[in-house]
Design an enzyme around this catalytic site. Structure first.
Site, PDB file in Angstrom:
ATOM      1  N   LYS A  91      -7.560  -4.174  13.090  1.00  9.91           N
ATOM      2  CA  LYS A  91      -6.496  -3.750  13.592  1.00  9.91           C
ATOM      3  C   LYS A  91      -6.015  -4.189  14.835  1.00  9.91           C
ATOM      4  O   LYS A  91      -4.739  -4.515  15.310  1.00  9.91           O
ATOM      5  CB  LYS A  91      -6.653  -2.119  13.714  1.00  9.91           C
ATOM      6  CG  LYS A  91      -6.912  -1.352  12.405  1.00  9.91           C
ATOM      7  CD  LYS A  91      -5.557  -1.634  11.362  1.00  9.91           C
ATOM      8  CE  LYS A  91      -5.589  -0.872  10.194  1.00  9.91           C
ATOM      9  NZ  LYS A  91      -4.413  -0.944   9.326  1.00  9.91           N
ATOM     10  N   TYR A 119     -13.143  -1.847  11.624  1.00 11.97           N
ATOM     11  CA  TYR A 119     -12.089  -1.438  11.295  1.00 11.97           C
ATOM     12  C   TYR A 119     -10.881  -1.759  12.519  1.00 11.97           C
ATOM     13  O   TYR A 119      -9.948  -2.391  12.520  1.00 11.97           O
ATOM     14  CB  TYR A 119     -11.879  -0.003  10.985  1.00 11.97           C
ATOM     15  CG  TYR A 119     -10.558   0.638  10.971  1.00 11.97           C
ATOM     16  CD1 TYR A 119      -9.654   0.613   9.609  1.00 11.97           C
ATOM     17  CD2 TYR A 119     -10.072   1.360  11.823  1.00 11.97           C
ATOM     18  CE1 TYR A 119      -8.489   1.168   9.399  1.00 11.97           C
ATOM     19  CE2 TYR A 119      -8.542   2.128  11.472  1.00 11.97           C
ATOM     20  CZ  TYR A 119      -8.102   1.795  10.410  1.00 11.97           C
ATOM     21  OH  TYR A 119      -6.859   2.714  10.209  1.00 11.97           O
ATOM     22  N   GLY A 132       0.897  -1.042   0.036  1.00  8.96           N
ATOM     23  CA  GLY A 132       0.026  -0.033   0.000  1.00  8.96           C
ATOM     24  C   GLY A 132       0.814   1.313   0.060  1.00  8.96           C
ATOM     25  O   GLY A 132       0.753   2.181   0.633  1.00  8.96           O
TER      26      GLY A 132
HETATM   27  P1  NAI Z   1      -4.285   5.657   2.143  1.00  8.69           P
HETATM   28  O1  NAI Z   1      -5.589   5.362   1.953  1.00  8.69           O
HETATM   29  O2  NAI Z   1      -4.069   6.735   1.755  1.00  8.69           O
HETATM   30  O3  NAI Z   1      -3.411   4.555   1.654  1.00  8.69           O
HETATM   31  C1  NAI Z   1      -3.723   3.286   1.450  1.00  8.69           C
HETATM   32  C2  NAI Z   1      -2.760   2.509   0.354  1.00  8.69           C
HETATM   33  O4  NAI Z   1      -3.011   1.034   0.600  1.00  8.69           O
HETATM   34  C3  NAI Z   1      -3.033   2.966  -0.759  1.00  8.69           C
HETATM   35  O5  NAI Z   1      -1.676   2.883  -1.330  1.00  8.69           O
HETATM   36  C4  NAI Z   1      -3.843   1.817  -1.463  1.00  8.69           C
HETATM   37  O6  NAI Z   1      -3.640   1.411  -2.737  1.00  8.69           O
HETATM   38  C5  NAI Z   1      -3.261   0.466  -0.775  1.00  8.69           C
HETATM   39  N1  NAI Z   1      -4.289  -0.447  -0.561  1.00  8.69           N
HETATM   40  C6  NAI Z   1      -5.538  -0.579   0.027  1.00  8.69           C
HETATM   41  N2  NAI Z   1      -5.882  -1.667  -0.038  1.00  8.69           N
HETATM   42  C7  NAI Z   1      -5.124  -2.465  -0.741  1.00  8.69           C
HETATM   43  C8  NAI Z   1      -4.930  -4.070  -0.956  1.00  8.69           C
HETATM   44  N3  NAI Z   1      -5.932  -4.801  -0.892  1.00  8.69           N
HETATM   45  N4  NAI Z   1      -3.849  -4.510  -1.509  1.00  8.69           N
HETATM   46  C9  NAI Z   1      -2.680  -3.525  -1.715  1.00  8.69           C
HETATM   47  N5  NAI Z   1      -2.821  -2.459  -1.434  1.00  8.69           N
HETATM   48  C10 NAI Z   1      -3.826  -1.804  -0.811  1.00  8.69           C
HETATM   49  O7  NAI Z   1      -4.122   5.202   3.711  1.00  8.69           O
HETATM   50  P2  NAI Z   1      -3.182   5.976   4.931  1.00  8.69           P
HETATM   51  O8  NAI Z   1      -3.933   6.804   5.735  1.00  8.69           O
HETATM   52  O9  NAI Z   1      -1.799   6.141   4.241  1.00  8.69           O
HETATM   53  O10 NAI Z   1      -3.065   4.692   5.684  1.00  8.69           O
HETATM   54  C11 NAI Z   1      -2.223   3.694   5.818  1.00  8.69           C
HETATM   55  C12 NAI Z   1      -2.153   2.496   6.861  1.00  8.69           C
HETATM   56  O11 NAI Z   1      -2.166   3.233   7.979  1.00  8.69           O
HETATM   57  C13 NAI Z   1      -3.656   1.764   6.765  1.00  8.69           C
HETATM   58  O12 NAI Z   1      -3.315   0.482   7.151  1.00  8.69           O
HETATM   59  C14 NAI Z   1      -4.272   2.469   7.919  1.00  8.69           C
HETATM   60  O13 NAI Z   1      -5.297   1.678   8.310  1.00  8.69           O
HETATM   61  C15 NAI Z   1      -3.305   2.964   8.688  1.00  8.69           C
HETATM   62  N6  NAI Z   1      -3.514   3.910   9.635  1.00  8.69           N
HETATM   63  C16 NAI Z   1      -3.928   5.178   8.972  1.00  8.69           C
HETATM   64  C17 NAI Z   1      -4.318   6.346  10.058  1.00  8.69           C
HETATM   65  C18 NAI Z   1      -4.386   7.779   9.577  1.00  8.69           C
HETATM   66  O14 NAI Z   1      -4.724   8.514  10.362  1.00  8.69           O
HETATM   67  N7  NAI Z   1      -4.230   8.067   8.301  1.00  8.69           N
HETATM   68  C19 NAI Z   1      -4.490   6.051  11.398  1.00  8.69           C
HETATM   69  C20 NAI Z   1      -4.016   4.797  11.887  1.00  8.69           C
HETATM   70  C21 NAI Z   1      -3.950   3.729  10.736  1.00  8.69           C
END
Ligand code: NAI
Length: 243
Positions: free
Chosen positions: A157, A153, A12
């Site tokens: 997690k 979610y 991701g």
């Molecule tokens: P985002 O939505 O901006 O990016 C997610 C990335 O994961 C993208 O590159 C997308 O293409 C990829 N992705 C999604 N499903 C996929 C799959 N099945 N196979 C391969 N790639 C896949 O999300 P963000 O905010 O950068 O979050 C990244 C991680 O951090 C996630 O696991 C999220 O749950 C976690 N997180 C984020 C927080 C936040 O405040 N943004 C807080 C706590 C955790």
């Protein structure tokens, strides 16, 4: 672990936290394998290659067991090793539990928890054989606290934390570490989509009075991968939101 010339696979990593993690490892001299479901921008790969490291993109959905195997096999074929695996790919489908569908639950579980399992299941044998490796799983503060509208979610997690600790225990004898990072509220596309009201509520719970930056999570990931004496831990990067 000295990261220079090592292979780091970040799931991701087309944007947000994953992009920042890939960049931080490249700044340490590591070769990077990017992964996402949709093509990664040329700007992103150029930014990484400008640091003098090798960069490859392997598209694929980590929630599919066989696709996860393909991502691992291709990485091995290209670089010969996987030294650091960062399970960052994640999705949310927020709804109150009374309105949550089975599909909302399954989709979130399938990417966040099963996706992490899939990648670990395929990458770990190689790491154990190498007798060195670092697995870093990106969970969330709500995996520890729970949250209104995020039962699916938060459950996925929380599962990541249990998965991580178990892998840490199983892999320790061969020098492979496995840790979890639980980010708080980090400024990304995922959180931009939340309403102003929810963002204000979140801010009121953060003692350091700012939302996190993607770099805050990337710094923690680099730190964990460099240590060979930290394993099974959950590192909270959340501005004090949950202590
Ligand atoms: P985002 O939505 O901006 O990016 C997610 C990335 O994961 C993208 O590159 C997308 O293409 C990829 N992705 C999604 N499903 C996929 C799959 N099945 N196979 C391969 N790639 C896949 O999300 P963000 O905010 O950068 O979050 C990244 C991680 O951090 C996630 O696991 C999220 O749950 C976690 N997180 C984020 C927080 C936040 O405040 N943004 C807080 C706590 C955790």
């Amino acid at each position: 672990m000295d990261l220079k010339g090592k292979t780091v696979l970040v799931t991701g990593s087309s944007r947000g936290i994953g992009e920042a993690i890939a960049l931080a490892f490249a700044q340490q001299g590591a070769n990077i394998v990017l992964n996402a479901r949709k093509p990664v921008s040329e700007e992103m790969t150029n930014k990484l290659t400008a640091l003098g490291v090798e960069v490859e993109t392997i598209l694929g959905d980590v929630s599919e067991f066989d696709t996860a195997k393909m991502i691992v096999d291709k990485t091995k074929e290209l670089f010969g090793s996987i030294d650091v695996l960062v399970n960052n790919a994640g999705i949310n489908r927020d709804k109150l539990i009374m309105r949550m569908t089975e599909e909302d639950f399954d989709a979130t579980y399938q990417v966040n928890l099963k996706g992490s399992f899939n990648m670990i299941r395929h990458a770990l044998p190689l790491m154990l054989k190498q007798r060195v490796g670092s697995i870093i799983n990106i969970s969330s503060v709500v995996g520890e606290t729970g949250n209104v509208g995020q039962a699916n979610y938060a459950a996925s997690k929380a599962g990541v934390i249990g998965l991580s600790k178990s892998v840490a225990r199983e892999a320790a004898a061969r020098g492979v570490t496995c840790n979890t990072i639980t980010p708080g509220f980090i400024e990304t596309d995922m959180t931009d989509a939340l309403s102003d009201k929810i963002q204000e509520q979140m801010m009121s719970q953060i003692p350091l009075k700012r939302f996190g930056k993607t770099e805050d999570i990337a710094d923690a990931a680099v730190f964990l991968s460099k240590s060979d004496y930290i394993t099974g831990q959950t590192i909270r990067v959340n501005g004090g939101m949950y202590m």
